[in-house]
Every structure is written in structure tokens, then in C-alpha cells.
Motif scaffolding. Structure first.
Motif, PDB file in Angstrom:
ATOM      1  N   ALA A  25       0.835  -1.207   0.000  1.00 51.98           N
ATOM      2  CA  ALA A  25       0.000   0.000   0.000  1.00 51.98           C
ATOM      3  C   ALA A  25       0.866   1.253   0.000  1.00 51.98           C
ATOM      4  O   ALA A  25       1.905   1.314   0.654  1.00 51.98           O
ATOM      5  CB  ALA A  25      -0.918  -0.010   1.230  1.00 51.98           C
ATOM      6  N   ASN A  26       0.440   2.254  -0.777  1.00 46.06           N
ATOM      7  CA  ASN A  26       1.095   3.578  -0.822  1.00 46.06           C
ATOM      8  C   ASN A  26       2.558   3.485  -1.225  1.00 46.06           C
ATOM      9  O   ASN A  26       3.396   4.231  -0.719  1.00 46.06           O
ATOM     10  CB  ASN A  26       0.983   4.285   0.540  1.00 46.06           C
ATOM     11  N   LEU A  27       2.883   2.560  -2.121  1.00 46.89           N
ATOM     12  CA  LEU A  27       4.268   2.408  -2.555  1.00 46.89           C
ATOM     13  C   LEU A  27       4.755   3.705  -3.207  1.00 46.89           C
ATOM     14  O   LEU A  27       4.145   4.222  -4.132  1.00 46.89           O
ATOM     15  CB  LEU A  27       4.386   1.248  -3.548  1.00 46.89           C
ATOM     16  N   GLY A  28       5.861   4.239  -2.701  1.00 45.49           N
ATOM     17  CA  GLY A  28       6.412   5.488  -3.215  1.00 45.49           C
ATOM     18  C   GLY A  28       5.958   6.718  -2.462  1.00 45.49           C
ATOM     19  O   GLY A  28       6.400   7.824  -2.765  1.00 45.49           O
ATOM     20  N   ALA A  29       5.074   6.541  -1.463  1.00 42.93           N
ATOM     21  CA  ALA A  29       4.588   7.703  -0.705  1.00 42.93           C
ATOM     22  C   ALA A  29       5.681   8.288   0.182  1.00 42.93           C
ATOM     23  O   ALA A  29       5.744   9.502   0.379  1.00 42.93           O
ATOM     24  CB  ALA A  29       3.374   7.307   0.144  1.00 42.93           C
TER      25      ALA A  29
END
Length: 476
Positions: free
Chosen positions: A121-125
Motif C-alpha cells: 500500500a502507498n508504494l512510493g509515498a
């Protein structure tokens, strides 16, 4: 590259736990197992922002170096490591740390980015990705250079949590200068090689790559020899001058970082270090910065030999630079050709896959519609049969009701006609009784009326007599 990625994936499949990193929780002290990369196992102090994340970078279930990562700037603030004899061959395969973006996921190791797209989840956030560097003109510059690590350490350095955006020439200059300084100046002057601690860091700036990843304002290196004759040293390279490499004390370096930062303690502090050793290290660093070769230990080369080598270096420098430029152009051309071919293959493959996907969706929709029609046929047939049966029953009901009503008309008429004489004869006594009652009532009414009239005349006559005739004697 695709080849190295395939090799790495095979290694991951054959050897579980091939590469590993762990985000240190707030309830743990320092960097957990990676505290061994700090003198006295005490990490630097003063980095207390909530977006500063401590990572213990591991490989084959062993700690390899420690990283303090900024999720705000999406670059590491520093990586702490020890010098190990470099490997001759290094293999590049870039990894990411899933727990920075999704602390609740089950992954506890650094993995290739392509393997976790869609599963984290939220990869790169909170961290930089490969896509943030593609087409930006910047390279993924390693703070902990792979060239200062032996073979089983190198893979762990190729993680985006150890990389900052650098121009190709600056990245090459940084790694070259740091490699020479560490190998030729720092290692020879530390009596205990296993107690030479290194911190390589970056100072973030307001310049962002694709509005996300901060480009460093400057790069720095802090070295500490935690030995009986201890010393410490700081080096700074400005981003706008790739040939610069200024030396300064650790205290002066700390002032350029965040307020309250303390990098080293103990024998590496400014007040406790051996000044003689420090001067020797600074002299070696100065020679490296001026282009001279530096010897090791106490048996350095003579100044005359150093002068000759320096002169030879000055003469050879233009040819070396030209050769480097040609090699760089050739490498960039090869990279461009492969990148172009990759784009063409990607575009063709994407078009084919889109066509196959559209065809598949059409087939699925067609089969779904056919299935729905086939399934609905028995239902519709049953519903028609039931409606026909219910209509037939309604017709029978209407016929029976109509027949009943038709039959009811003559039966009622006959019954009423048959009952007429009975009702007529039975009504005669009642009629005679009513007539007699009426005649008697009429006669009684006439008598009562006549009596009332006579009584009225009698009362009127008596009243007149009493009014007009005088009273006489009782005899009269």
C-alpha cells in the motif's frame, strides 16, 4: 538492467533471505543490530524529526550498514558503514524497502520494486522509486559506495534508501574521491582497521526531482578511527563544483547540519583525538585532492618521486579525460540504443497486450451474454406456461361466474312470482285492520272536534253573559 534483475530474482528464489532490510521501530534503541556501525555503538544525536526513519540494512540475515532516511525529502540523510576490502566485480540490482511505505505489510526484506507493485500500500509515498529517476538527468548516487564493500556487502548497497539524485559526472567524482580518500588516506592511518567508522551523508535542498526527490545541496563524509590514537575528520563536496573536496573538523561539519547534531563521541570527539595523527591524515587528504599518489603506513614515497608522478599525472590528465569522455559517450550511446529498443519493444508489447486484453474482454462479455440468455430461456418458458395456466383458470372462473349469474335471473324471478300470492293473501288482514283503525280514528276525531267546538261556544257565551248582564240576586 534486465539481465541483472533476472539474475537477482533467481538468487532470491534459490536462496530465501537473499537481501534484507529492517525499519527500526520507535521502541528500539538506536539502529538495533546495526549499532555496530557506530563508535561505541552510539548513533549520531540531533536527528529527531518525525520523518527521520532508522533502517538497519541487512543482507543474508546479517547487518551490513545503517541508514537514516528522510521520508519528507525521500533521500537518506546518512549511511553508516565500515570499510571492507572491495570486491573486483560488482553487480547492480536496485531494491526498495516496503516497510517505509506500508509498515503493516508482511515483507521484512528489501525486494525489487517490480515484485511488490500492487501488493504494498502507498508504494512510493515515503520513498523514492526508480520511476522518479527515469528521464530526470540524475543518477542514483550511493552514499555508501559499493566500491568500498566486499562482494557479499555490495548487493545491500543498491537500495534506493541509500541513493541520492546526482548528475552522472558528480556521482562518478564522488565515488572516485571517497574511494581514494578512504583507501589511501584513512585506512593506512588507523591502527585498527576494524575500528574505522564512516558516515556518508547528504544535505537536502529545495530543488526536487519531478517535484518529489530532493537534490542534495552538498555531500559529506565523516570518518572516525576509534583506536588508542584516535582521530576524526570531515569532508564536504559541493554539488555545484564536482572537483571540490574540502576537509574540515567534525565539529565544523556538525555546524553545517541540523542544529544540535553530534556525530561522534569518545576518542573521536574534537577534544580527545590525536592531533598528530589527524595532521597526517589531513596531509594525505590534501595530496589526494591535489592529484598526488599517497603511500601507506610510515613508508610513504619520497617527495621527488611524488613530484615526478604528479608531473606525469598532469601530462596524462588531458588524455585520460578524453578517454573518459569517449568511454562516457560510448556508454551513453549504448544506453540510449538499449533504452530506445526497450521503448520500442515496450510499445509494441503494450499494443499487443492491449489488443489481447480487449479481445479477451470481448470474448468474456460475449460468453457472459450468451450464458445469461441460455440461463434465462428455461425461466422464461416456465413463466409463459404459468401465465397460460393462470389465464386458463381465469377464463374458467369467468365462465362459471357468468353462468351462475345467468341462472340466477329466472330462478329469482320465479321465486318472487311464486311468493306473490302468498304475500298478497297474508297482507289482507293487515290491510283490513289498518282500514278499520283508520275509520275508527276518523270517527273519534270527528266526535272530539264537535265536542271541542261546542265547548268553545259555551265558554264564549258564558263569558259574554257575565260581561254585559248585571249580577242579580241569587233568586234571579
Amino acid at each position: 538492467t534486465m539481465k541483472t534483475s533476472v539474475v537477482f530474482l533467481l538468487c532470491v528464489s534459490l536462496f530465501p533471505g537473499f537481501s534484507r532490510g529492517r525499519v527500526v521501530g520507535e521502541d528500539e534503541t538506536g539502529f538495533a543490530e546495526c549499532n555496530v556501525f557506530f563508535p561505541g555503538q552510539v548513533p549520531p544525536e540531533g536527528f529527531t524529526e518525525p520523518f527521520h526513519v532508522k533502517i538497519c540494512q541487512q543482507y543474508n540475515k546479517e547487518p551490513r550498514f545503517a541508514t537514516l532516511y528522510s521520508t519528507k525529502d525521500k533521500i537518506p540523510l546518512y549511511s553508516a558503514f565500515k570499510y571492507t576490502k572491495p570486491a573486483q566485480n560488482e553487480e547492480e540490482s536496485w531494491l526498495v524497502e516496503p516497510q517505509i511505505d506500508d509498515p503493516e505489510n508482511d515483507l521484512r526484506e528489501m525486494v525489487p520494486e517490480v515484485d511488490i507493485i500492487g501488493s504494498v500500500a502507498n508504494l512510493g509515498a515515503n520513498q523514492a522509486l526508480t520511476s522518479d529517476y527515469v528521464g530526470s538527468g540524475y543518477e542514483r548516487g550511493l552514499l555508501n559506495p559499493s566500491l568500498l564493500n566486499k562482494e557479499d556487502f555490495q548487493m545491500a548497497t543498491y537500495t534506493l534508501t541509500n541513493a541520492v539524485p546526482l548528475s552522472p559526472s558528480l556521482s562518478k567524482s564522488w565515488h572516485r574521491d571517497i574511494g581514494r580518500v578512504v583507501e589511501q588516506a584513512l585506512v593506512p592511518h588507523c591502527s585498527k582497521k576494524d575500528r574505522l567508522y564512516l558516515l556518508a551523508g547528504a544535505i537536502p535542498s529545495s530543488v526536487r526531482v519531478k517535484g518529489k526527490v530532493s537534490v542534495p545541496e552538498s555531500l559529506w563524509l565523516a570518518a572516525c578511527c576509534d583506536a588508542p590514537e584516535g582521530w576524526s575528520l570531515g569532508l564536504v563536496k559541493k554539488i555545484n563544483d564536482e572537483n571540490s573536496l574540502g576537509d574540515l573538523t567534525v565539529g565544523e561539519l556538525e555546524k553545517q547540519l541540523l542544529a544540535g547534531v553530534r556525530l561522534f563521541k569518545g576518542s573521536c570527539g574534537d577534544d580527545n583525538q590525536n592531533q598528530g595523527k589527524r595532521e597526517a591524515v589531513l596531509q594525505s587528504v590534501s595530496q589526494i585532492c591535489s592529484g598526488e599518489q599517497v603511500g601507506t603506513g610510515d613508508n610513504q614515497e619520497a617527495k621527488g618521486s611524488g613530484l615526478v608522478r604528479r608531473l606525469a599525472g598532469i601530462i596524462a590528465t588531458p588524455f585520460v579525460k578524453l578517454l573518459e569522455l569517449l568511454i562516457y559517450l560510448f556508454v551513453e550511446l549504448v544506453k540510449f540504443v538499449f533504452y530506445f529498443l526497450w521503448l520500442v519493444i515496450k510499445r509494441v508489447a503494450g499494443t499487443v497486450l492491449d489488443g489481447v486484453y480487449s479481445l479477451w474482454n470481448g470474448m468474456v462479455s460475449y460468453l457472459k451474454a450468451i450464458s445469461m440468455v441460455l440461463i434465462s430461456i428455461p425461466y422464461d418458458v416456465g413463466r409463459v406456461i404459468i401465465n397460460i395456466f393462470l389465464g386458463f383458470l381465469q377464463i374458467i372462473q369467468d365462465v362459471v361466474s357468468l353462468t351462475y349469474r345467468i341462472l340466477c335471473i329466472p330462478v329469482g324471478f320465479v321465486l318472487h312470482l311464486a311468493a306473490f300470492p302468498y304475500h298478497s293473501i297474508c297482507a289482507i288482514p293487515s290491510v283490513l285492520k289498518d282500514m278499520a283503525t283508520g275509520i275508527g280514528g276518523t270517527f273519534s276525531l270527528v266526535i272530539d272536534a264537535t265536542a271541542a267546538l261546542l265547548h268553545g261556544f259555551y265558554y264564549l257565551a258564558g263569558h259574554i253573559v257575565k260581561r254585559f248582564i248585571p249580577k242579580g240576586s241569587s233568586d234571579d
